[in-house]
Write an enzyme that holds these catalytic residues in place. Sequence first.
Site, PDB file in Angstrom:
ATOM      1  N   THR A  79      48.565  33.776 -14.926  1.00  0.00           N
ATOM      2  CA  THR A  79      49.760  34.475 -14.016  1.00  0.00           C
ATOM      3  C   THR A  79      50.413  36.356 -13.817  1.00  0.00           C
ATOM      4  O   THR A  79      50.712  36.599 -13.185  1.00  0.00           O
ATOM      5  CB  THR A  79      51.201  33.820 -15.082  1.00  0.00           C
ATOM      6  OG1 THR A  79      50.674  32.595 -15.147  1.00  0.00           O
ATOM      7  CG2 THR A  79      52.354  34.358 -14.693  1.00  0.00           C
ATOM      8  N   ASN A 100      47.057  38.880 -19.172  1.00  0.00           N
ATOM      9  CA  ASN A 100      48.234  37.773 -19.831  1.00  0.00           C
ATOM     10  C   ASN A 100      48.323  38.377 -21.274  1.00  0.00           C
ATOM     11  O   ASN A 100      49.501  38.275 -21.660  1.00  0.00           O
ATOM     12  CB  ASN A 100      48.627  36.319 -19.861  1.00  0.00           C
ATOM     13  CG  ASN A 100      48.656  36.074 -18.879  1.00  0.00           C
ATOM     14  OD1 ASN A 100      48.558  36.126 -17.723  1.00  0.00           O
ATOM     15  ND2 ASN A 100      48.341  34.630 -18.502  1.00  0.00           N
ATOM     16  N   ASP A 201      52.404  24.862 -12.711  1.00  0.00           N
ATOM     17  CA  ASP A 201      52.389  25.942 -13.656  1.00  0.00           C
ATOM     18  C   ASP A 201      51.944  24.685 -14.570  1.00  0.00           C
ATOM     19  O   ASP A 201      50.771  24.024 -15.384  1.00  0.00           O
ATOM     20  CB  ASP A 201      51.849  26.948 -13.452  1.00  0.00           C
ATOM     21  CG  ASP A 201      50.765  27.362 -14.744  1.00  0.00           C
ATOM     22  OD1 ASP A 201      50.023  27.978 -14.756  1.00  0.00           O
ATOM     23  OD2 ASP A 201      51.747  27.864 -16.087  1.00  0.00           O
ATOM     24  N   HIS A 249      47.828  31.486  -8.090  1.00  0.00           N
ATOM     25  CA  HIS A 249      46.617  30.973  -8.646  1.00  0.00           C
ATOM     26  C   HIS A 249      46.848  29.361  -8.360  1.00  0.00           C
ATOM     27  O   HIS A 249      47.158  28.505  -8.750  1.00  0.00           O
ATOM     28  CB  HIS A 249      46.108  31.092 -10.087  1.00  0.00           C
ATOM     29  CG  HIS A 249      47.202  30.773 -11.281  1.00  0.00           C
ATOM     30  ND1 HIS A 249      47.241  29.857 -11.315  1.00  0.00           N
ATOM     31  CD2 HIS A 249      47.825  32.177 -12.115  1.00  0.00           C
ATOM     32  CE1 HIS A 249      48.456  29.345 -12.250  1.00  0.00           C
ATOM     33  NE2 HIS A 249      49.077  30.568 -12.896  1.00  0.00           N
ATOM     34  N   HIS A 347      43.080  27.395 -15.772  1.00  0.00           N
ATOM     35  CA  HIS A 347      43.068  28.710 -14.222  1.00  0.00           C
ATOM     36  C   HIS A 347      43.249  30.045 -15.383  1.00  0.00           C
ATOM     37  O   HIS A 347      42.871  30.315 -16.562  1.00  0.00           O
ATOM     38  CB  HIS A 347      44.250  28.479 -14.050  1.00  0.00           C
ATOM     39  CG  HIS A 347      45.090  28.824 -14.015  1.00  0.00           C
ATOM     40  ND1 HIS A 347      45.331  30.353 -14.677  1.00  0.00           N
ATOM     41  CD2 HIS A 347      46.561  28.384 -14.926  1.00  0.00           C
ATOM     42  CE1 HIS A 347      46.785  30.176 -14.813  1.00  0.00           C
ATOM     43  NE2 HIS A 347      47.044  29.075 -15.321  1.00  0.00           N
TER      44      HIS A 347
HETATM   45  P1  AMP Z   1      49.981  31.179 -17.107  1.00  0.00           P
HETATM   46  O1  AMP Z   1      49.701  30.881 -17.738  1.00  0.00           O
HETATM   47  O2  AMP Z   1      49.147  32.575 -16.916  1.00  0.00           O
HETATM   48  O3  AMP Z   1      50.226  30.064 -15.989  1.00  0.00           O
HETATM   49  O4  AMP Z   1      51.293  32.042 -17.903  1.00  0.00           O
HETATM   50  C1  AMP Z   1      52.814  30.155 -17.458  1.00  0.00           C
HETATM   51  C2  AMP Z   1      53.747  31.339 -18.385  1.00  0.00           C
HETATM   52  O5  AMP Z   1      54.398  32.465 -18.096  1.00  0.00           O
HETATM   53  C3  AMP Z   1      54.791  30.039 -18.547  1.00  0.00           C
HETATM   54  O6  AMP Z   1      55.017  29.531 -19.276  1.00  0.00           O
HETATM   55  C4  AMP Z   1      56.304  31.343 -18.995  1.00  0.00           C
HETATM   56  O7  AMP Z   1      56.271  31.373 -20.783  1.00  0.00           O
HETATM   57  C5  AMP Z   1      55.046  33.013 -18.337  1.00  0.00           C
HETATM   58  N1  AMP Z   1      55.829  33.539 -18.256  1.00  0.00           N
HETATM   59  C6  AMP Z   1      56.561  33.295 -16.384  1.00  0.00           C
HETATM   60  N2  AMP Z   1      57.232  34.902 -16.474  1.00  0.00           N
HETATM   61  C7  AMP Z   1      57.539  35.329 -17.235  1.00  0.00           C
HETATM   62  C8  AMP Z   1      58.266  36.658 -17.313  1.00  0.00           C
HETATM   63  N3  AMP Z   1      58.759  37.164 -15.940  1.00  0.00           N
HETATM   64  N4  AMP Z   1      58.287  36.972 -18.552  1.00  0.00           N
HETATM   65  C9  AMP Z   1      57.968  36.696 -19.002  1.00  0.00           C
HETATM   66  N5  AMP Z   1      56.666  35.423 -19.755  1.00  0.00           N
HETATM   67  C10 AMP Z   1      56.811  34.808 -18.678  1.00  0.00           C
HETATM   68 ZN    ZN Z   2      50.342  31.561 -13.351  1.00  0.00          ZN
HETATM   69 ZN    ZN Z   3      49.219  28.912 -16.039  1.00  0.00          ZN
END
Ligand code: AMP
Ligand code: ZN
Ligand code: ZN
Length: 408
Positions: A79, A100, A201, A249, A347
Amino acid sequence: MKNAKILMWFFLLFLLSCDKSIKSENSNNYIEPTTPLILISVDGFRWDYFDKVETPNFDRIINNGIKADGLKTVYPSKTFPNHLSIITGNYPSNHGIVSNYFYDPSFDEYYYIGAGSVAAQDGKWIQAEPIWVTVEKQLKRAMIMFWPMSDAEIQGIRPSEYYVYSDSPTNISRMEQLLNWLDLDGRNKPTFLASYFSIVDTIGHRYGPNSSEVIDSIIEVDEAIGHLLNGLEERGILNDVNLLIVSDHGMVETPIDQIINIADYIDLDSVVTIGGGPFMEIRPNDNDIENVYQQLKNIDHTQVFKKEDFPEKFNYYNNDRIEPIIFLADEGWSIQKPGRSPSPGSHGYDPDYKSMDGIFIARGPAFKENFYGPQIQSVHLYEMMCHLMEIVPAQNDGSLAETEVFLK
Ligand code: AMP
Ligand code: ZN
Ligand code: ZN
């Protein structure tokens, strides 16, 4: 009892303050806004999710606008690296948000994400210029209800209005906020607006990309998009804004019988491991990189690289935040520590797997109509967005020529 009541009040006040936009004290020499550009990210919306269910509102965009045959992510297909590549036009090794979760040796600190993350609100981590900073520097307004790092001060600049990230506001209320911002007059009006949905997601991880729950989440986001389109139509400005919808993604099934247990190959006490699942980065405590590399070579369903030998196609090098050894799983396989198991969907894999592709659809005065175009790479969107808003882009890795096929 009295203390409990006071605490309760503070808690309520805290909740209220979370759901309010914050206005910045930037200069007040704003110039006339240009055609508003609305950028929306639907986290984890795989390129082919449109085939799963009717999406009448997404179709209103595609039929009157453009659709790319997928948005190719940057490595790692996570993300934060991807959202930052979309809005800086830089590969993660150049914008600095290499994953991340990662370690910075000069700060001696770890970066991490999620609601309440201090690091994700701290501009010191970012090494390139986000588009809202480019916009504000050129005296146009940016207003954002959630985008990774939009709640951080970067180069001393913040969006004119923004929110601290929180999971709680409904998807409809996010669209309502964009509409309210578009109601502002004159030089108070935003040129750049952005927002973000996490639901697709979250559900994709929890139930897997082929679940009925993912279909429900697609419908939910489609309805929120419908709310935005109706609001634009009611205001008579549907054809006067450029609307882009992207995702960061895709998602793939990660069955629990496709696990590589890292402890079967290396002594975990002798290394630091970062990440897990689609990839793991490894730092040997005694710096004996060769030894760890040899132990991880030739393991089925994986590839291991020393940082300096990581293939060029990943554009992932030249940053101290990348660890010396990169251990990659094949699509659908998960590298885990003992006792850990993958969630049904994940992912983070090589962007060459089509399952990692996100979406890029758009409509508005700048875009062709009813046009299906090729897959494009997310690093090229920054240049295109700057072009649409008539602002001069900062240093980046993208090229306007790559997206011109979608433009009138
Ligand atoms: P991922 O698993 O890589 O898709 O990460 C997704 C997660 O990123 C979401 O569930 C949120 O908890 C976190 N996230 C999304 N936007 C933000 C943001 N602006 N600040 C902090 N965390 C975020
Ligand atoms: Zn994501
Ligand atoms: Zn995710």
